[in-house]
Design a protein around this motif. Structure first.
Motif, PDB file in Angstrom:
ATOM      1  N   VAL A   1     -20.023  56.697   8.926  1.00 14.68           N
ATOM      2  CA  VAL A   1     -19.729  55.788   7.632  1.00 14.68           C
ATOM      3  C   VAL A   1     -19.307  57.190   7.028  1.00 14.68           C
ATOM      4  N   PRO A   2     -17.936  57.132   6.474  1.00 12.23           N
ATOM      5  CA  PRO A   2     -16.695  57.766   5.502  1.00 12.23           C
ATOM      6  C   PRO A   2     -17.287  58.201   4.212  1.00 12.23           C
ATOM      7  N   PHE A   3     -17.936  57.236   3.611  1.00 12.78           N
ATOM      8  CA  PHE A   3     -19.555  57.389   2.671  1.00 12.78           C
ATOM      9  C   PHE A   3     -20.365  58.410   2.625  1.00 12.78           C
ATOM     10  N   LYS A   4     -20.772  58.907   3.814  1.00  8.95           N
ATOM     11  CA  LYS A   4     -21.888  58.984   3.554  1.00  8.95           C
ATOM     12  C   LYS A   4     -21.929  60.446   3.135  1.00  8.95           C
ATOM     13  N   ASP A   5     -22.928  60.896   1.777  1.00  8.63           N
ATOM     14  CA  ASP A   5     -22.697  62.034   1.631  1.00  8.63           C
ATOM     15  C   ASP A   5     -21.761  62.024   0.632  1.00  8.63           C
ATOM     16  N   LYS A   6     -20.857  61.510   0.272  1.00  6.52           N
ATOM     17  CA  LYS A   6     -19.894  61.326  -0.381  1.00  6.52           C
ATOM     18  C   LYS A   6     -19.699  61.559  -2.233  1.00  6.52           C
ATOM     19  N   PRO A   7     -20.068  62.917  -2.440  1.00  6.22           N
ATOM     20  CA  PRO A   7     -19.974  62.245  -4.414  1.00  6.22           C
ATOM     21  C   PRO A   7     -18.800  61.602  -5.010  1.00  6.22           C
ATOM     22  N   VAL A   8     -19.589  60.436  -5.407  1.00  5.64           N
ATOM     23  CA  VAL A   8     -19.196  59.798  -6.349  1.00  5.64           C
ATOM     24  C   VAL A   8     -19.330  59.614  -7.711  1.00  5.64           C
ATOM     25  N   ALA A   9     -18.127  59.426  -8.716  1.00  6.51           N
ATOM     26  CA  ALA A   9     -18.238  58.747  -9.945  1.00  6.51           C
ATOM     27  C   ALA A   9     -17.920  57.664 -10.444  1.00  6.51           C
ATOM     28  N   ILE A  10     -18.131  56.328 -10.973  1.00  9.17           N
ATOM     29  CA  ILE A  10     -17.671  55.658 -11.578  1.00  9.17           C
ATOM     30  C   ILE A  10     -17.143  55.541 -13.116  1.00  9.17           C
ATOM     31  N   GLN A  11     -15.882  54.977 -13.034  1.00 14.81           N
ATOM     32  CA  GLN A  11     -15.213  54.483 -14.327  1.00 14.81           C
ATOM     33  C   GLN A  11     -16.035  52.761 -15.106  1.00 14.81           C
TER      34      GLN A  11
ATOM     35  N   ASP B   1     -25.076  55.520   1.990  1.00 10.08           N
ATOM     36  CA  ASP B   1     -25.298  56.931   1.381  1.00 10.08           C
ATOM     37  C   ASP B   1     -24.259  57.442   1.081  1.00 10.08           C
ATOM     38  N   CYS B   2     -23.505  57.220  -0.690  1.00 12.75           N
ATOM     39  CA  CYS B   2     -23.252  57.887  -1.124  1.00 12.75           C
ATOM     40  C   CYS B   2     -23.770  58.993  -2.358  1.00 12.75           C
ATOM     41  N   GLN B   3     -23.226  59.629  -2.685  1.00 14.00           N
ATOM     42  CA  GLN B   3     -24.755  61.021  -4.110  1.00 14.00           C
ATOM     43  C   GLN B   3     -23.375  60.312  -4.646  1.00 14.00           C
ATOM     44  N   LEU B   4     -24.507  59.456  -5.573  1.00 13.74           N
ATOM     45  CA  LEU B   4     -24.265  59.094  -6.953  1.00 13.74           C
ATOM     46  C   LEU B   4     -24.139  59.764  -8.233  1.00 13.74           C
ATOM     47  N   PHE B   5     -22.845  60.927  -9.120  1.00 15.58           N
ATOM     48  CA  PHE B   5     -23.192  61.128  -9.661  1.00 15.58           C
ATOM     49  C   PHE B   5     -23.851  59.943 -11.380  1.00 15.58           C
ATOM     50  N   GLY B   6     -24.316  60.389 -12.485  1.00 15.27           N
ATOM     51  CA  GLY B   6     -25.189  60.073 -12.995  1.00 15.27           C
ATOM     52  C   GLY B   6     -24.723  60.222 -14.534  1.00 15.27           C
TER      53      GLY B   6
ATOM     54  N   ILE C   1     -14.037  61.631 -20.609  1.00 17.98           N
ATOM     55  CA  ILE C   1     -13.773  61.659 -19.491  1.00 17.98           C
ATOM     56  C   ILE C   1     -13.742  62.840 -19.408  1.00 17.98           C
ATOM     57  N   LYS C   2     -13.577  63.624 -19.863  1.00 14.45           N
ATOM     58  CA  LYS C   2     -13.313  65.253 -19.761  1.00 14.45           C
ATOM     59  C   LYS C   2     -14.541  65.481 -19.158  1.00 14.45           C
ATOM     60  N   GLN C   3     -15.708  64.876 -20.181  1.00 15.95           N
ATOM     61  CA  GLN C   3     -16.906  65.445 -20.089  1.00 15.95           C
ATOM     62  C   GLN C   3     -17.817  64.997 -18.735  1.00 15.95           C
ATOM     63  N   GLN C   4     -17.441  63.894 -18.063  1.00 17.73           N
ATOM     64  CA  GLN C   4     -18.112  63.758 -17.311  1.00 17.73           C
ATOM     65  C   GLN C   4     -16.592  64.032 -15.387  1.00 17.73           C
ATOM     66  N   LEU C   5     -15.858  64.463 -16.146  1.00 15.76           N
ATOM     67  CA  LEU C   5     -14.988  64.860 -15.140  1.00 15.76           C
ATOM     68  C   LEU C   5     -15.993  66.267 -14.827  1.00 15.76           C
ATOM     69  N   ALA C   6     -15.776  67.276 -16.034  1.00 13.25           N
ATOM     70  CA  ALA C   6     -16.309  68.748 -15.706  1.00 13.25           C
ATOM     71  C   ALA C   6     -17.459  69.068 -15.150  1.00 13.25           C
ATOM     72  N   ALA C   7     -18.267  67.715 -15.313  1.00 12.52           N
ATOM     73  CA  ALA C   7     -19.922  67.686 -15.081  1.00 12.52           C
ATOM     74  C   ALA C   7     -19.502  67.268 -13.811  1.00 12.52           C
ATOM     75  N   PHE C   8     -19.071  65.829 -13.235  1.00  8.81           N
ATOM     76  CA  PHE C   8     -18.804  65.969 -11.553  1.00  8.81           C
ATOM     77  C   PHE C   8     -18.226  66.874 -10.703  1.00  8.81           C
ATOM     78  N   GLY C   9     -17.571  68.065 -11.053  1.00 11.49           N
ATOM     79  CA  GLY C   9     -16.892  68.978 -11.067  1.00 11.49           C
ATOM     80  C   GLY C   9     -17.973  69.865 -10.181  1.00 11.49           C
ATOM     81  N   LYS C  10     -19.059  70.529 -11.011  1.00  2.70           N
ATOM     82  CA  LYS C  10     -20.501  70.689 -10.878  1.00  2.70           C
ATOM     83  C   LYS C  10     -21.306  69.971  -9.564  1.00  2.70           C
ATOM     84  N   PHE C  11     -21.357  69.129  -9.892  1.00  2.14           N
ATOM     85  CA  PHE C  11     -22.157  67.964  -9.400  1.00  2.14           C
ATOM     86  C   PHE C  11     -21.436  67.950  -7.431  1.00  2.14           C
TER      87      PHE C  11
END
Length: 183
Positions: A101-111, A135-140, A167-177
């Motif tokens: 499954v291509p999604f397995k362990d893929k980090p994902v952010a949602i908006q 099995d995605c890795q979901l950003f909180g 959005i900028k805060q989320q994306l910066a934290a998502f990059g670290k995730f």
């Protein structure tokens, strides 16, 4: 360098969610590139008989490859009837059928964008459940729901500075995730 694939849950060209996705692409922090993925608009409705008789359609294979190549996914989607838009769910259903499954362990952010106060929140909750099943890795946090949207978009773009800052805060934290998940 994190390469993030953006997925718009609305197939409508002029949707506010597409405008939010475009604002997020423009707000990518240093060390991250965000590009919109291929379209899933022409995927047939998932049916095992199609998969069993002729395999995966070429456009589904191409989409699966794009997801595999991305370091992370940014899904920007409206809420339809208190849940996930059918086209977005159909794409996930197709990709969930691969042996790997291509999604397995893929980090994902949602908006999402909402016309009122709560729209988007139920979709995000439901989408998290669906993505957990593949099995995605979901950003909180921080979460991004641009509510009361009519007052926050003008001339085809997001104009609300508070939303842009979030959005900028989320994306910066998502990059670290993404970096933590990849490590």
């Amino acid at each position: 360098m994190a390469n993030v694939m953006a997925i718009c849950g609305s197939l409508r060209k002029g949707s506010l969610n597409r405008m939010l996705m475009n604002a997020s692409i423009a707000a990518a922090p240093a060390g991250m590139t965000i590009k919109e993925g291929p379209s899933y608009a022409d995927f047939p409705i998932y049916n095992f008989d199609i998969q069993n008789s002729s395999g995966f359609p070429a456009q589904v294979d191409a989409y699966a490859d794009a997801v595999r190549k991305a370091d992370g996914l940014l899904i920007v989607s409206p809420e339809y009837n208190w849940t996930i838009p059918a086209g977005l769910k159909n794409m996930i259903d197709w990709l969930s059928r691969y042996k790997e499954v291509p999604f397995k362990d893929k980090p994902v952010a949602i908006q999402s964008v909402a016309g009122g106060l709560l729209g988007g929140s139920r979709m995000q909750y439901h989408l998290r459940m669906v993505l957990q099943s593949v099995d995605c890795q979901l950003f909180g946090k921080p979460e991004v729901i641009v509510n009361m949207a009519a007052s926050k978009f003008a001339d085809g773009a997001l104009k609300d500075q508070g939303a842009i800052d979030l959005i900028k805060q989320q994306l910066a934290a998502f990059g670290k995730f993404i970096d933590r998940v990849k490590a």
